[in-house]
Scaffold this motif. Structure first.
Motif, short mmCIF file in Angstrom:
data_model
loop_
_atom_site.label_atom_id
_atom_site.label_comp_id
_atom_site.label_asym_id
_atom_site.label_seq_id
_atom_site.Cartn_x
_atom_site.Cartn_y
_atom_site.Cartn_z
N GLU A 47 0.82 -1.21 0.00
CA GLU A 47 0.00 0.00 0.00
C GLU A 47 0.86 1.27 0.00
O GLU A 47 0.33 2.38 0.06
CB GLU A 47 -0.93 0.02 1.21
N GLY A 48 2.17 1.12 0.00
CA GLY A 48 3.06 2.28 -0.05
C GLY A 48 3.48 2.81 1.30
O GLY A 48 4.05 3.90 1.39
N VAL A 49 3.24 2.06 2.35
CA VAL A 49 3.60 2.49 3.70
C VAL A 49 4.91 1.80 4.09
O VAL A 49 5.07 0.60 3.89
CB VAL A 49 2.48 2.12 4.71
N ARG A 50 5.82 2.56 4.62
CA ARG A 50 7.07 2.00 5.14
C ARG A 50 6.74 1.27 6.45
O ARG A 50 5.97 1.78 7.27
CB ARG A 50 8.08 3.11 5.38
N VAL A 51 7.34 0.11 6.65
CA VAL A 51 7.10 -0.67 7.87
C VAL A 51 8.43 -0.92 8.57
O VAL A 51 9.37 -1.46 7.98
CB VAL A 51 6.41 -2.01 7.58
N GLU A 52 8.48 -0.50 9.82
CA GLU A 52 9.64 -0.77 10.66
C GLU A 52 9.18 -1.65 11.81
O GLU A 52 8.11 -1.43 12.37
CB GLU A 52 10.23 0.54 11.19
N ALA A 53 9.98 -2.65 12.13
CA ALA A 53 9.67 -3.53 13.25
C ALA A 53 10.76 -3.36 14.31
O ALA A 53 11.93 -3.15 13.98
CB ALA A 53 9.59 -4.98 12.80
N MET A 54 10.34 -3.42 15.56
CA MET A 54 11.27 -3.35 16.68
C MET A 54 10.97 -4.54 17.59
O MET A 54 9.83 -4.71 18.03
CB MET A 54 11.09 -2.04 17.45
N GLY A 55 11.97 -5.33 17.87
CA GLY A 55 11.79 -6.49 18.73
C GLY A 55 13.15 -7.04 19.14
O GLY A 55 14.20 -6.51 18.73
N PHE A 56 13.14 -8.08 19.92
CA PHE A 56 14.37 -8.72 20.36
C PHE A 56 14.78 -9.75 19.30
O PHE A 56 14.07 -10.72 19.06
CB PHE A 56 14.19 -9.38 21.73
N GLY A 57 15.90 -9.50 18.65
CA GLY A 57 16.34 -10.33 17.54
C GLY A 57 16.45 -11.80 17.88
O GLY A 57 16.17 -12.66 17.04
N ASN A 58 16.82 -12.10 19.12
CA ASN A 58 16.99 -13.51 19.51
C ASN A 58 15.66 -14.25 19.66
O ASN A 58 15.66 -15.47 19.72
CB ASN A 58 17.82 -13.62 20.80
N SER A 59 14.56 -13.52 19.69
CA SER A 59 13.26 -14.19 19.79
C SER A 59 12.28 -13.73 18.71
O SER A 59 11.14 -14.19 18.67
CB SER A 59 12.64 -13.97 21.18
N ALA A 60 12.72 -12.83 17.84
CA ALA A 60 11.85 -12.34 16.76
C ALA A 60 11.82 -13.36 15.62
O ALA A 60 12.83 -14.00 15.31
CB ALA A 60 12.34 -10.99 16.24
N ALA A 61 10.67 -13.47 15.00
CA ALA A 61 10.50 -14.41 13.89
C ALA A 61 11.23 -13.89 12.65
O ALA A 61 11.15 -12.70 12.32
CB ALA A 61 9.02 -14.59 13.59
#
Length: 165
Positions: A129-143
């Motif tokens: 849809e043209g929206v930038r998506v940033e995710a923030m999480g713990f890398g050792n438990s993020a999918a």
């Protein structure tokens, strides 16, 4: 992080249950939501910040909800459901996804604070849809599928001093 333009509009959606369990299981610490919000916004224009929380009747949860509001988060609260077999369930995946889709036409970027791979499809939809998506999480438990689906991923574990109390 790549800027789209200097007046980028941002929505921050925080999956509090996912963040809590990740921080507790690895670090036995709590999330610093003030640091999380500040880094998620990153000198851009905040349109909305929503923390999705579960009411589980613990003594300190109301003060936690109030602290989130003081920081600048709108809180969406869901009651925990207890089933006949004693199991309990409460999650905000669908609610967060609907809010992200609803906000998409009002923002340039959606920052989802979670490590839950169920949000990978949401990331793909928002990007389409043209929206930038940033995710923030713990890398050792993020999918991995979440990390791969987002435009950018911030590993909270790499900045414990900013994101953990």
């Amino acid at each position: 992080m790549t800027e789209i333009h200097p007046d980028q509009r941002v929505a921050v959606l925080a999956d509090s249950q996912n963040l809590y369990h990740s921080a507790q299981s690895v670090y036995s610490r709590n999330i610093d939501y003030s640091g999380l919000l500040e880094e998620a916004v990153n000198d851009r224009s905040l349109v909305r910040a929503i923390a999705y929380v579960i009411r589980a009747d613990s003594p300190e949860e109301e003060s936690f909800f109030e602290a989130l509001r003081d920081i600048g988060f709108e809180t969406k609260i869901k009651e925990i459901k207890t089933f006949a077999d004693g199991s309990k369930k409460a999650d905000w995946d669908l609610g967060m996804s609907l809010d992200a889709v609803s906000l998409a036409s009002h923002v340039d970027t959606v920052v989802i604070c979670t490590g839950d791979g169920d949000f990978a499809r949401l990331c793909s939809h928002l990007r389409h849809e043209g929206v930038r998506v940033e995710a923030m999480g713990f890398g050792n438990s993020a999918a991995d599928e979440l990390i791969d689906a987002a435009d950018d991923f911030v590993d909270l574990a790499e900045h414990e001093e900013t994101f953990l109390l």
